[in-house]
Motif scaffolding. Structure first.
Motif, short mmCIF file in Angstrom:
data_model
loop_
_atom_site.label_atom_id
_atom_site.label_comp_id
_atom_site.label_asym_id
_atom_site.label_seq_id
_atom_site.Cartn_x
_atom_site.Cartn_y
_atom_site.Cartn_z
N MET A 67 10.21 13.58 -84.94
CA MET A 67 11.05 14.79 -85.95
C MET A 67 12.38 14.91 -85.00
O MET A 67 12.63 14.95 -83.82
N VAL A 68 13.32 14.68 -85.91
CA VAL A 68 14.77 14.99 -85.37
C VAL A 68 15.79 15.44 -86.45
O VAL A 68 15.56 14.80 -87.60
N ASN A 69 16.43 16.51 -86.25
CA ASN A 69 17.45 16.97 -87.14
C ASN A 69 16.73 17.39 -88.29
O ASN A 69 17.20 17.12 -89.49
N ARG A 91 23.07 12.60 -85.65
CA ARG A 91 23.93 13.41 -85.37
C ARG A 91 23.57 14.78 -86.20
O ARG A 91 23.31 14.83 -87.39
N PRO A 92 23.59 15.93 -85.31
CA PRO A 92 23.94 15.80 -83.84
C PRO A 92 23.13 15.42 -83.10
O PRO A 92 21.60 15.29 -83.36
N LYS A 93 23.19 14.79 -81.98
CA LYS A 93 22.39 13.97 -81.30
C LYS A 93 21.48 14.90 -80.17
O LYS A 93 21.93 15.97 -79.82
N ALA A 105 14.16 16.91 -80.17
CA ALA A 105 13.34 16.11 -81.04
C ALA A 105 12.00 16.02 -80.60
O ALA A 105 11.52 16.44 -79.35
N LEU A 106 11.09 15.73 -81.44
CA LEU A 106 9.62 15.49 -81.21
C LEU A 106 9.05 14.33 -81.70
O LEU A 106 9.33 13.65 -82.46
N LEU A 107 8.26 13.52 -80.36
CA LEU A 107 7.50 12.69 -80.59
C LEU A 107 5.95 12.88 -80.38
O LEU A 107 5.94 13.32 -79.02
N ALA A 108 5.11 12.74 -81.31
CA ALA A 108 3.97 13.10 -80.97
C ALA A 108 2.66 12.39 -81.76
O ALA A 108 3.24 11.97 -82.81
#
Length: 203
Positions: free
Chosen positions: A98-100, A138-140, A193-196
């Protein structure tokens, strides 16, 4: 006799109160700053210095509701054995990135055994190519929260090196704690951000 004495005491107390009040008022008047000039040529009331001049321009205080949450924010509402339930009402199955406010399901290999029969967590052999989007978003994001399933898992050396090269901080934990941390960061306005892996991955 008793009533005469009581009236005398009340009269003395009244005089003492009046004396103390006058002394306090005189002391207050001496300390009160005098107005620099009367307003519009009119005599200035003694309490004018307590009041705002409504004719003068007032500055915007710029108050903001610190508890206001972005309605477009996508967060984790429930950790499932095989996936995640999102605040949008959708359910994502499998590994999640998950990002932005966008959720991606990652097509990475499932847990597998090495030649010695040891089960390897997918994050431990993760290809950096699966994380390229973190560098172009973006945004990073400034922080990546990693959930290793039911337990904490380390990222592969290549993935860890890649995240360091693009300036991302990494926080490792189990998935339940990672989801909670990610949600909190979003509410605080942080770019995270989430990595799961799903909570059912137990290695």
């Amino acid at each position: 006799m008793y009533s005469t004495l009581a009236r005398t005491q009340r009269l003395a107390a009244s005089k003492l109160y009046a004396t103390c009040y006058r002394a306090a008022r005189q002391y207050s008047d001496k300390r009160r700053p005098s107005p620099s000039h009367p307003r519009d040529g009119q005599p200035t009331r003694e309490d004018d210095w307590f009041q705002y001049d409504m004719k003068a321009p007032q500055l915007d205080a710029g108050f903001a509701n610190v508890f206001e949450v972005d309605p477009n924010m996508v967060s984790i509402t429930e950790n499932l054995t095989t996936g995640f339930r999102l605040s949008t009402g959708h359910t994502a199955y499998g590994p999640l990135l998950m990002v932005n406010n966008t959720a991606f399901t990652l097509k990475i290999p499932p847990p597998a055994q090495d030649k010695n029969g040891t089960v390897i967590n997918p994050l431990a052999v993760l290809d950096p190519g699966a994380l390229r989007i973190l560098n172009v978003a973006r945004p990073k994001p400034e922080l990546l929260v990693v959930g290793g399933g039911a337990n904490i898992s380390q990222l592969s050396p290549h993935a860890k090196q890649y995240l360091t090269s693009i300036g991302l901080q990494v926080v490792m934990s189990n998935t339940r704690f990672a989801s909670s941390t990610f949600n909190t960061l979003l509410e605080e306005g942080r770019s995270a951000a989430l990595l799961a892996l799903p909570c059912g991955v137990c290695i």
